[in-house]
Write an enzyme that holds these catalytic residues in place. Structure first.
Site, PDB file in Angstrom:
ATOM      1  N   MET A   1       0.827  -1.199   0.000  1.00  0.00           N
ATOM      2  CA  MET A   1       0.000   0.000   0.000  1.00  0.00           C
ATOM      3  C   MET A   1       0.866   1.256   0.000  1.00  0.00           C
ATOM      4  O   MET A   1       0.434   2.331   0.405  1.00  0.00           O
ATOM      5  CB  MET A   1      -0.956   0.008   1.188  1.00  0.00           C
ATOM      6  CG  MET A   1      -2.020  -1.058   1.099  1.00  0.00           C
ATOM      7  SD  MET A   1      -3.584  -0.593   1.888  1.00  0.00           S
ATOM      8  CE  MET A   1      -3.045  -0.258   3.558  1.00  0.00           C
TER       9      MET A   1
ATOM     10  N   GLY B   1      11.083  -2.814   5.703  1.00  0.00           N
ATOM     11  CA  GLY B   1      10.370  -4.084   5.664  1.00  0.00           C
ATOM     12  C   GLY B   1       9.933  -4.428   4.255  1.00  0.00           C
ATOM     13  O   GLY B   1      10.151  -5.555   3.774  1.00  0.00           O
ATOM     14  N   HIS B   2       9.311  -3.460   3.576  1.00  0.00           N
ATOM     15  CA  HIS B   2       8.930  -3.684   2.179  1.00  0.00           C
ATOM     16  C   HIS B   2      10.157  -3.943   1.311  1.00  0.00           C
ATOM     17  O   HIS B   2      10.142  -4.810   0.421  1.00  0.00           O
ATOM     18  CB  HIS B   2       8.189  -2.458   1.620  1.00  0.00           C
ATOM     19  CG  HIS B   2       6.928  -2.114   2.333  1.00  0.00           C
ATOM     20  ND1 HIS B   2       6.831  -1.036   3.182  1.00  0.00           N
ATOM     21  CD2 HIS B   2       5.706  -2.694   2.326  1.00  0.00           C
ATOM     22  CE1 HIS B   2       5.601  -0.969   3.662  1.00  0.00           C
ATOM     23  NE2 HIS B   2       4.896  -1.961   3.162  1.00  0.00           N
TER      24      HIS B   2
ATOM     25  N   GLN C   1     -10.379  -2.146   2.161  1.00  0.00           N
ATOM     26  CA  GLN C   1      -9.946  -2.847   3.369  1.00  0.00           C
ATOM     27  C   GLN C   1      -9.922  -1.934   4.583  1.00  0.00           C
ATOM     28  O   GLN C   1      -9.540  -2.355   5.677  1.00  0.00           O
ATOM     29  CB  GLN C   1      -8.582  -3.504   3.161  1.00  0.00           C
ATOM     30  CG  GLN C   1      -7.403  -2.554   3.049  1.00  0.00           C
ATOM     31  CD  GLN C   1      -6.126  -3.290   2.665  1.00  0.00           C
ATOM     32  OE1 GLN C   1      -6.025  -3.863   1.578  1.00  0.00           O
ATOM     33  NE2 GLN C   1      -5.144  -3.294   3.563  1.00  0.00           N
TER      34      GLN C   1
ATOM     35  N   GLY D   1       4.954 -10.001   4.393  1.00  0.00           N
ATOM     36  CA  GLY D   1       5.668  -9.917   5.659  1.00  0.00           C
ATOM     37  C   GLY D   1       4.941 -10.637   6.776  1.00  0.00           C
ATOM     38  O   GLY D   1       3.706 -10.619   6.847  1.00  0.00           O
TER      39      GLY D   1
ATOM     40  N   LYS E   1       4.867  -9.738   9.794  1.00  0.00           N
ATOM     41  CA  LYS E   1       4.264  -8.819  10.771  1.00  0.00           C
ATOM     42  C   LYS E   1       2.743  -8.898  10.681  1.00  0.00           C
ATOM     43  O   LYS E   1       2.051  -8.851  11.693  1.00  0.00           O
ATOM     44  CB  LYS E   1       4.731  -7.381  10.541  1.00  0.00           C
ATOM     45  CG  LYS E   1       4.146  -6.406  11.573  1.00  0.00           C
ATOM     46  CD  LYS E   1       4.685  -5.003  11.406  1.00  0.00           C
ATOM     47  CE  LYS E   1       4.064  -4.327  10.208  1.00  0.00           C
ATOM     48  NZ  LYS E   1       2.635  -3.977  10.442  1.00  0.00           N
TER      49      LYS E   1
END
Length: 281
Positions: free
Chosen positions: A30, A36-37, A61, A147, A149
């Site tokens: 997004m 992380g991405h 969402q 991920g 997470k």
């Protein structure tokens, strides 16, 4: 690196790669990309010939009172991250490209989506599954990277792919953390300095839960009580949930056994953050 907002152009590019016998990795995001991405994109680049990254804030969402309008966006920075990590194509569509005015078809995974985040965000995973299903049909990747997470999201996507016989390998990638332990998240930018310090209770709680299991504790009630006490000691923290679940079914556990997911969702001020650990017992 190519950038397009058109479904037609993504399909044409992927077909061209397929004609050359190239494999395709896919990272749905997004936007407002962080390390992380970047780790997902870099792994996709290492394991595939070509990599597509979608950069789309998916409106369906978000719940009625959630942060769709204020969700952070920085597409120029996103392009730099994608180029650095090895992406070949960014799909950056407008809402109108993804959803017709009379759009009325949704993808939903039952049961796995009902606990944890699904309790307080009842329409969230229907929106996630719908957009990811659409993106999978557009990109037709060999592998897609998510991920850990967002552990419940990963479980939901894996179930959707299994149940719908999608010919895609779903790859879960480790949580990337700040030096002090806070899980990387686009929503971390909402935190003021005091809240940023308070947010460390999430990583402290999940580390504590994992350590208890590694040291032999199996009673979920004992593990969860310790995790809750850690979070409740922080005045700025308000618990949404602290739970021990089966990592695949997201069913609550009374005893730590099998693939265990210890997950927390906590409001720090008005910002909702999540974190977790996953361990094989």
């Amino acid at each position: 690196m190519r950038v397009t907002g058109l479904i037609k152009e993504v399909r044409e590019q992927v077909k061209d790669w397929r004609r050359q016998g190239l494999s395709v990795g896919f990272v749905p995001t997004m936007g407002f990309l962080h390390e992380g991405h970047e780790s997902l994109i870099a792994r996709a680049a290492a394991e595939n010939d070509k990599v597509v990254v979608s950069d789309f804030v998916n409106p369906i969402q978000f719940g009625e009172h959630e942060d769709l309008s204020t969700y952070p966006r920085d597409f120029n920075q996103d392009q730099r991250v994608c180029a650095r990590a090895g992406a070949d194509l960014i799909f950056h569509p407008e809402k109108e490209e993804m959803y017709a005015p009379d759009f009325s078809t949704y993808t939903e995974v039952e049961n796995v989506s009902k606990g944890l985040c699904g309790k307080s965000r009842p329409t969230h995973f229907r929106g996630v599954c719908t957009v990811v299903s659409k993106l999978f049909h557009i990109v037709l990747p060999d592998r897609a990277y998510f991920g850990q997470k967002d552990a419940q999201q990963l479980a939901v996507i894996r179930r959707m792919v299994r149940d719908m016989d999608m010919d895609i390998e779903i790859v879960g990638c480790p949580i990337v953390r700040e030096e002090d332990g806070l899980a990387k998240s686009s929503r971390n930018t909402y935190l003021n300095p005091e809240e940023r310090t308070a947010a460390l209770v999430l990583s402290k709680a999940v580390a504590q839960g994992e350590e208890l299991i590694r040291n032999g504790e199996r009673d979920a009630g004992v593990i969860l009580a310790h995790m809750r006490n850690t979070i409740e000691a922080e005045p700025l923290a308000k618990i949404d949930y602290v739970e021990l679940s089966d990592a695949d079914s997201i069913e609550p556990l009374q005893k730590a056994e099998g693939r265990v997911l210890g997950a927390v969702a906590v409001f720090i001020g008005t910002t909702r953050l999540i974190d977790n650990f996953m361990i094989e017992v």
